[in-house]
Motif scaffolding. Structure first.
Motif, mmCIF file in Angstrom:
data_model
loop_
_atom_site.group_PDB
_atom_site.id
_atom_site.type_symbol
_atom_site.label_atom_id
_atom_site.label_comp_id
_atom_site.label_asym_id
_atom_site.label_seq_id
_atom_site.Cartn_x
_atom_site.Cartn_y
_atom_site.Cartn_z
ATOM 1 N N LEU A 10 0.809 -1.186 0.130
ATOM 2 C CA LEU A 10 -0.073 0.062 0.130
ATOM 3 C C LEU A 10 0.986 1.208 -0.037
ATOM 4 O O LEU A 10 1.833 1.127 0.593
ATOM 5 N N GLY A 11 0.114 2.386 -0.584
ATOM 6 C CA GLY A 11 1.117 3.715 -0.413
ATOM 7 C C GLY A 11 0.394 4.641 -1.451
ATOM 8 O O GLY A 11 -0.389 4.143 -2.372
ATOM 9 N N ARG A 12 0.552 5.817 -1.005
ATOM 10 C CA ARG A 12 -0.035 6.823 -2.029
ATOM 11 C C ARG A 12 0.619 6.746 -3.516
ATOM 12 O O ARG A 12 1.563 6.073 -3.633
ATOM 13 N N GLN A 13 -0.304 7.102 -4.306
ATOM 14 C CA GLN A 13 0.179 7.119 -5.832
ATOM 15 C C GLN A 13 1.475 8.120 -5.835
ATOM 16 O O GLN A 13 1.345 9.167 -5.235
ATOM 17 N N GLY A 14 2.356 7.621 -6.422
ATOM 18 C CA GLY A 14 3.742 8.330 -6.432
ATOM 19 C C GLY A 14 4.612 8.137 -5.269
ATOM 20 O O GLY A 14 5.674 8.843 -5.105
ATOM 21 N N PHE A 91 -4.496 -3.079 -4.833
ATOM 22 C CA PHE A 91 -5.441 -3.626 -4.466
ATOM 23 C C PHE A 91 -5.108 -4.477 -3.079
ATOM 24 O O PHE A 91 -4.025 -5.064 -2.887
ATOM 25 N N PRO A 92 -6.139 -4.420 -2.225
ATOM 26 C CA PRO A 92 -7.323 -3.884 -2.077
ATOM 27 C C PRO A 92 -7.114 -2.329 -1.807
ATOM 28 O O PRO A 92 -6.170 -1.814 -1.207
ATOM 29 N N ARG A 93 -8.051 -1.408 -2.310
ATOM 30 C CA ARG A 93 -7.869 -0.001 -2.141
ATOM 31 C C ARG A 93 -9.236 0.546 -1.540
ATOM 32 O O ARG A 93 -9.332 1.715 -1.471
ATOM 33 N N THR A 94 -9.984 -0.213 -1.097
ATOM 34 C CA THR A 94 -11.300 0.138 -0.532
ATOM 35 C C THR A 94 -11.841 -0.914 0.372
ATOM 36 O O THR A 94 -11.226 -1.990 0.485
ATOM 37 N N GLU A 95 -12.492 -0.597 1.548
ATOM 38 C CA GLU A 95 -12.981 -1.560 2.605
ATOM 39 C C GLU A 95 -13.777 -2.653 1.846
ATOM 40 O O GLU A 95 -13.483 -3.819 2.407
ATOM 41 N N ALA A 148 -9.529 8.909 1.849
ATOM 42 C CA ALA A 148 -10.703 8.536 2.374
ATOM 43 C C ALA A 148 -11.018 7.029 2.100
ATOM 44 O O ALA A 148 -11.654 6.346 3.197
ATOM 45 N N GLU A 149 -10.658 6.146 1.058
ATOM 46 C CA GLU A 149 -10.806 4.922 1.109
ATOM 47 C C GLU A 149 -9.986 3.958 1.384
ATOM 48 O O GLU A 149 -10.281 2.758 1.844
ATOM 49 N N THR A 150 -8.647 4.275 1.151
ATOM 50 C CA THR A 150 -7.740 3.347 1.379
ATOM 51 C C THR A 150 -6.843 3.404 2.693
ATOM 52 O O THR A 150 -6.393 2.291 3.235
ATOM 53 N N ALA A 151 -6.671 4.541 3.265
ATOM 54 C CA ALA A 151 -5.830 4.944 4.429
ATOM 55 C C ALA A 151 -6.573 4.046 5.655
ATOM 56 O O ALA A 151 -5.911 3.346 6.317
ATOM 57 N N PRO A 152 -7.968 3.775 5.581
ATOM 58 C CA PRO A 152 -8.497 3.061 6.624
ATOM 59 C C PRO A 152 -8.281 1.658 6.689
ATOM 60 O O PRO A 152 -8.402 0.909 7.767
ATOM 61 N N LEU A 153 -7.776 1.189 5.544
ATOM 62 C CA LEU A 153 -7.003 -0.256 5.481
ATOM 63 C C LEU A 153 -6.079 -0.520 6.470
ATOM 64 O O LEU A 153 -5.682 -1.801 6.772
ATOM 65 N N LEU A 154 -5.062 0.558 6.521
ATOM 66 C CA LEU A 154 -4.248 0.576 7.486
ATOM 67 C C LEU A 154 -4.449 0.111 8.971
ATOM 68 O O LEU A 154 -3.877 -0.992 9.460
ATOM 69 N N ALA A 155 -5.490 0.477 9.333
ATOM 70 C CA ALA A 155 -6.009 0.193 10.679
ATOM 71 C C ALA A 155 -6.435 -1.081 10.626
ATOM 72 O O ALA A 155 -6.274 -2.154 11.716
ATOM 73 N N LEU A 156 -7.087 -1.628 9.483
ATOM 74 C CA LEU A 156 -7.473 -3.023 9.482
ATOM 75 C C LEU A 156 -6.421 -4.165 9.753
ATOM 76 O O LEU A 156 -6.443 -4.934 10.264
ATOM 77 N N PHE A 157 -5.600 -3.718 8.541
ATOM 78 C CA PHE A 157 -4.472 -4.879 8.742
ATOM 79 C C PHE A 157 -3.576 -4.721 10.174
ATOM 80 O O PHE A 157 -3.116 -5.515 10.205
ATOM 81 N N ALA A 158 -3.316 -3.459 10.439
ATOM 82 C CA ALA A 158 -2.793 -3.593 11.805
ATOM 83 C C ALA A 158 -3.481 -4.278 13.039
ATOM 84 O O ALA A 158 -3.176 -4.937 13.686
ATOM 85 N N SER A 159 -4.920 -4.243 12.938
ATOM 86 C CA SER A 159 -5.692 -4.938 13.964
ATOM 87 C C SER A 159 -5.626 -6.461 13.808
ATOM 88 O O SER A 159 -5.762 -7.215 14.758
ATOM 89 N N GLU A 160 -5.104 -6.894 12.535
ATOM 90 C CA GLU A 160 -4.903 -8.376 12.256
ATOM 91 C C GLU A 160 -3.516 -8.802 12.565
ATOM 92 O O GLU A 160 -3.144 -9.681 12.242
ATOM 93 N N ASP A 161 -2.626 -7.621 12.899
ATOM 94 C CA ASP A 161 -1.067 -7.854 13.105
ATOM 95 C C ASP A 161 -0.475 -8.142 11.837
ATOM 96 O O ASP A 161 0.404 -9.073 12.007
ATOM 97 N N LYS A 162 -1.007 -7.543 10.634
ATOM 98 C CA LYS A 162 -0.354 -7.981 9.457
ATOM 99 C C LYS A 162 0.145 -6.791 8.622
ATOM 100 O O LYS A 162 -0.222 -6.511 7.677
#
Ligand code: AMP
Length: 186
Positions: A10-14, A91-95, A148-162
């Protein structure tokens, strides 16, 4: 027998994500799967998917979740990926995509790498690279959607310890070494 590696970057475009993803996939012997590259290929081939995606890509908007989920699920089921593992780039880019990904690939997924580069720096880099779909408006829109869409996935993956967060500033080699270390210490 250990199962093949399943990685997401994951990472911002650029952020340098695409370049690093190619090197990382080679380093770990996994298949690099870039959804942006797959969509651009479809646009160039003039397929139905390409026709549908082009206007959205040019505007910096996202292609629909169901289409993307279908494309990726199909690709991950191919024998090269099943045998060799994968590095998903874009990918993934949205919840909704993350949820679908968890359903069709949860068992094979090991780690998400977040290549962290600040907004001001990625904006400068994207204007420099001058890709066709890199208009100022599209860049701004992609960054907005990322937050708005992708940054929230960071918390999701962190909560799975991944989740591993990797500093994306520095020379490409320095950043690559950090990414490799993050994968190796997973
Ligand atoms: P990228 O090369 O990853 O920057 O992707 C280029 C463009 O393809 C994006 O701006 C989106 O329009 C589209 N795209 C790529 N991956 C996805 C995805 N997972 N979901 C929605 N749209 C995507």
């Amino acid at each position: 027998m250990s199962s093949p590696l399943g990685l997401v970057i994951l990472g911002r475009q650029g952020s340098g994500k695409g370049t690093q993803a190619v090197r990382l996939a080679e380093r770990f012997g996994v298949v690099h799967i870039s959804t942006g590259d797959m969509l651009r290929a479809a646009v160039n081939e003039g397929t139905e998917l390409g026709l549908a995606a082009k206007a959205l890509m040019d505007a910096g908007e996202l292609v629909g979740d169901e289409i993307m989920n279908g494309i990726v699920a199909e690709r991950l089921a191919k024998p090269d990926v099943v045998a060799g593992g994968y590095l998903l780039d874009g990918f993934p880019r949205t919840e909704a995509q993350a949820k679908a990904f968890n359903e069709f690939a949860g068992a094979s997924f090991d780690l998400a790498l977040n290549l962290d580069v600040p907004v001001a720096e990625v904006t400068r880099r994207m204007l420099d690279r001058g890709r066709d779909d890199d208009t100022a408006e599209a860049i701004a829109r992609r960054l907005e959607l990322y937050e708005a869409e992708t940054a929230p996935l960071l918390a999701l993956f962190a909560s799975e310890d991944k989740l591993a967060v990797v500093d994306g500033l520095g020379s490409p080699d320095e950043v690559f070494d950090r990414l490799v270390a993050a994968v190796e210490s997973r």
